[in-house]
Design an enzyme around this catalytic site. Sequence first.
Site, PDB file in Angstrom:
ATOM      1  N   HIS A 276       0.800  -1.223   0.000  1.00  0.00           N
ATOM      2  CA  HIS A 276       0.000   0.000   0.000  1.00  0.00           C
ATOM      3  C   HIS A 276       0.833   1.273   0.000  1.00  0.00           C
ATOM      4  CE1 HIS A 276      -4.164  -1.421   0.531  1.00  0.00           C
ATOM      5  NE2 HIS A 276      -3.628  -2.426   1.188  1.00  0.00           N
TER       6      HIS A 276
ATOM      7  N   LYS B  64      -8.789  13.444   4.628  1.00  0.00           N
ATOM      8  CA  LYS B  64      -7.988  12.225   4.596  1.00  0.00           C
ATOM      9  C   LYS B  64      -6.991  12.282   5.738  1.00  0.00           C
ATOM     10  CE  LYS B  64      -6.793  13.170   0.384  1.00  0.00           C
ATOM     11  NZ  LYS B  64      -6.803  12.025  -0.504  1.00  0.00           N
ATOM     12  N   ARG B  65      -6.242  11.217   5.920  1.00  0.00           N
ATOM     13  CA  ARG B  65      -5.226  11.201   6.956  1.00  0.00           C
ATOM     14  C   ARG B  65      -4.238  12.353   6.740  1.00  0.00           C
ATOM     15  NH1 ARG B  65      -0.490   8.178   6.947  1.00  0.00           N
ATOM     16  NH2 ARG B  65      -1.202   7.209   5.011  1.00  0.00           N
TER      17      ARG B  65
ATOM     18  N   LYS C 235       0.531  14.087   1.499  1.00  0.00           N
ATOM     19  CA  LYS C 235      -0.819  14.387   1.018  1.00  0.00           C
ATOM     20  C   LYS C 235      -1.024  15.886   0.818  1.00  0.00           C
ATOM     21  CE  LYS C 235      -2.722  10.209   3.145  1.00  0.00           C
ATOM     22  NZ  LYS C 235      -3.223   9.469   1.969  1.00  0.00           N
TER      23      LYS C 235
ATOM     24  N   THR D 229      -8.704   6.210  -2.035  1.00  0.00           N
ATOM     25  CA  THR D 229     -10.085   5.760  -2.252  1.00  0.00           C
ATOM     26  C   THR D 229     -11.063   6.899  -2.017  1.00  0.00           C
ATOM     27  OG1 THR D 229     -10.122   4.908   0.015  1.00  0.00           O
ATOM     28  CG2 THR D 229      -9.711   3.320  -1.749  1.00  0.00           C
TER      29      THR D 229
ATOM     30  N   LYS E 193     -14.775   8.001  -3.874  1.00  0.00           N
ATOM     31  CA  LYS E 193     -16.021   8.333  -3.177  1.00  0.00           C
ATOM     32  C   LYS E 193     -16.523   9.707  -3.602  1.00  0.00           C
ATOM     33  CE  LYS E 193     -14.177   5.576   0.539  1.00  0.00           C
ATOM     34  NZ  LYS E 193     -13.235   5.638   1.662  1.00  0.00           N
TER      35      LYS E 193
END
Length: 820
Positions: free
Chosen positions: A356, A545-546, A551, A653, A657
């Site tokens: 991952h 998100k995390r 990110k 992901t 969504k």
Amino acid sequence: MEFNKEKFKDIILSRLRQQYGKDLTGANRHDLYDAVVADCMNIVMDRWIATWHTYEKKCSRSLYYFSAEFLMGRALDNNLINLGIRGYVKDLLKELNLDLDSIEDEEPDPGLGNGGLGRLAACFLDSLATLDYPARGYGIRYKYGMFEQKIENGFQTEYPDLWIQHRDPWEIKRSDLAVTIRFGGRISYGKMPDGGIRPILEDADEIVATPYDMPVVGYGTNTVGMLRLWEASAEGGFDFKLFNEGMYNRSVEKQNNAEHISRILYPNDTGPDGKSLRLKQQYFFSSASLQDMVRSFVSKYGTDFSKFAKYNVVQLNDTHPVVAIPELMRILVDEYRVGWDESWEIVTKTFAYTNHTIMAEALEKWSIDIFQGLLPRIYQIVEEINRRFLIELREKYPNDYERVNRMSIIADGKVYMARLAIHACFSVNGVAELHTNLLKTQELKEWAELYPEKFNNKTNGITQRRWLLMSNPLLAEFITKKLGSDAWVKDLTKLKGLEKFIDDEPTLHELLKIKQENKRTLAQYLKVTQNEFLDPDSIFDVQVKRLHEYKRQLLNILHIMYLYNKLITDPDYNPIPRTFILGAKAATGYRRAKAIIKLINTVAEHVNNDRRVRGKLRVVFVENYRVTVAEKIFPASDISEQISTAGKEASGTSNMKFMVNGAVTLGTLDGANIEIIQEAGEENEFVFGLKTEEILKMQAENSYHPQEVLARNPELAKVVEQLVDGTYDPSRQLFKELYDSLVYGVEGQRPDVYYVLADFDSYCKAHEKIEAAYADKIRWAKMMLKNIANSGKFSSDRTIEEYVRDIWKLEKTPVVMEDK
């Protein structure tokens, strides 16, 4: 299914009477929630038992999904929908003057996961059950989630996430299936009757693993899958003698130490004690799960383990459960006296591994001191696996000593879990096309050259049952009406049929109206929960998100600071109103991630209290982001911020969504963004930033210098300087490490390691394009419709079918309900 209203009502009333000694007039909302779940479980149980009987008779190959996380979300609404009875139950409760929505709000979010890894596992379990494949999830029954996040004075503050405050009515405790896990101790050797030598682990700490089973209800089928979670305790954990002697703390010390293993999701592992606890957790659930599997196999087929891989396949969700590989060797070799070579053949046909992450630092490795001290026999087995592996490597690369050392499973005083996984597993998959290609050509290039047949791609997916049908009923109803069928719920590619309405203006206006209503719903929710006031007529630009530097939430907030500066200095600048919504948790020991959260909240306070920008710009940080909140955010979003540094995000992901709910992607060419753009068309997304190959070239040539970027862009330089000039922090220290990380580099890293400044100008230009597109409502509605219509690829049903075809080799096993 046929719904018996009177029976359902009777069970509710009976449950209230027997469990709480109340009737409807005296019951509180939790009592009612528990009673409704009991009723629902009564229906589920018939299917669950039938599923078990079907699998016992069929003897099909089964999948066992090992994961440290299962981010399930609340179950009541989802299960009622999958059972096909939500409408009936809602109407029945209304007759009793009860509101189903209020009752559902009594359910806590299970604290069993944190990010995309755990949510992917949950989506997979839903799809496996819906598609009638025999499967079981295995993990840990954490007493506390990672933490409950509260924002206090702008800082993230962590509080215990005690999600099991009451008994969880969805789970069944199976004390009869408890197993024992052993840590520490010393190895001695005893002689077997046949003259062989058997290793014996003595003086080890024994931990009891007790399973709790949760049903996973398939949609439109009788199949009920299962998630089995393990809870840790100590046999005889209470020392009565010590207690009577007044040593109260010592009398329960053994029990407390055991319970730590399943106490909390992802304990802080910045220190040796935290690392040790993490490894304990991973071995605990891996060993318990394998013992459970082997016990079941032996009860059905005896001890002919040559058939084990025929009936069992284990998918390792990232490196957390990779310790299961030597543990299965231990069980076979030590407990069942299977020869090493035969055991190794079984292991290499049983395990498959999902990677991952592209970042080498995120691939788990354990200090030998910790690993050997906690798991002495397991370490011996890893040593032997590695010894044999090195012989193979030296034969294949006889003169390349450096390569052999680079690929050794044990090296530099550490045990490298990803290397063990790749060597032992028959399949190694990435989770998006770009990610898999980067694994094969960059991070794991030598492994891909050694085992080219093992590497494959399985792009992630999401379940449309939860993320569209359940969380966005307005859009779901619209889709079913337009397509004339709800077949899309089990075949998301059917959404492609919406494209025929791309030039139908009434349809486009209807779609815009749905989005607006969902924005009002989110605004109302945040008003009630956080006292935040959102303008539904503004652009809802969302990044949830995390929190991790790659990110690039930092890029987002620097751009907001830039917009704020522009609004207060340029009187002619009058953009469409924008609301920036961010939500994320930072790991407890991740200092810079926490500083980014503080920066977001500090900027939000400045912006939201400045009358000069009121009605034009607003910033909202969603506290304690979780599945239940996500179910409200995705339907309301206009813009999906997927802005990770190219080449760093494995897949994502949340991007899927957002897409299925009609948000338009603002993103880099990273992870699954690339495939989203391919499906919906680049003209329907907003792409910016450096490409992966450009970044790799700059790294190789050492040609990126952030200070040169700042010299060329005075507006950006001003924003960066505001981190330390007192604009947002009078002490000028709170954000200094963020400033230094961008401009000079910290802790031995080069400056701006995630290319935030390099991509800033392109990011700003993309936002300008968004504003122009959003001004044309019909054009924007077409972009929304294109995204929804082309999101079919990103169903977890498709992902599961690919796993089944290429890796797991399962057979569909429909469940037949038995006559009572």
